[in-house]
Design an enzyme around this catalytic site. Sequence first.
Site, short mmCIF file in Angstrom:
data_model
loop_
_atom_site.label_atom_id
_atom_site.label_comp_id
_atom_site.label_asym_id
_atom_site.label_seq_id
_atom_site.Cartn_x
_atom_site.Cartn_y
_atom_site.Cartn_z
N GLN A 190 5.18 -6.28 -9.56
CA GLN A 190 3.58 -6.20 -9.73
C GLN A 190 2.84 -5.88 -8.73
OE1 GLN A 190 2.37 -10.11 -12.09
NE2 GLN A 190 4.16 -10.62 -10.89
N CYS A 191 3.41 -5.09 -7.66
CA CYS A 191 2.83 -4.39 -6.57
C CYS A 191 2.78 -2.91 -6.88
CB CYS A 191 3.88 -4.33 -5.51
SG CYS A 191 3.37 -3.58 -4.00
N GLY A 192 1.50 -2.34 -6.32
CA GLY A 192 1.36 -0.89 -6.54
C GLY A 192 2.39 -0.01 -6.28
#
Length: 161
Positions: A34-36
């Site tokens: 869910q990290c950029g």
Amino acid sequence: MHTNTAKDFSFTLLDGTLFKFSNQDVLVVNTASQCGFARQFNALQELHDRYHAQGFTVLGVSSQSFRKQEFDQPCEIAAAIKNKCNRVTFPITQLAAVRGKSIHPFYAWAATQVSLLGRPKWNFHKYLIGKDGRCITWFSSVTDPLAPNVIDAVEAALANQ
């Protein structure tokens, strides 16, 4: 217990099997779906594909150490990664802490192998581990897995038989 190389550690993979460092060069990357920076999954897969036959692998270490940007359950992690990158064939671990009180022993050891700057400050920090289990170098989260300095380091490690 004093440990000298990454070969002293293992990780539990999403399927419940163990990953052990053994006679291959490994790029260890703390991941969070869910990290950029999760867009790096495609480049990590390309790097793995390019060099795997020569004795190289990428190891994705699922972690919630930075803003809990990963799911809790292995099946949720696998589904989220598949959503980011259709085909991930390199091994992905179950959750492991890369800092803090419950830090995984590999990351505690790796912290002793690099300067303070070489420790993970966010998701997608990368350690290149040689066939002998020693930490060769590290790359920050912002470094693309296909950047020339990463490619050069991987090729140099592979050439070092």
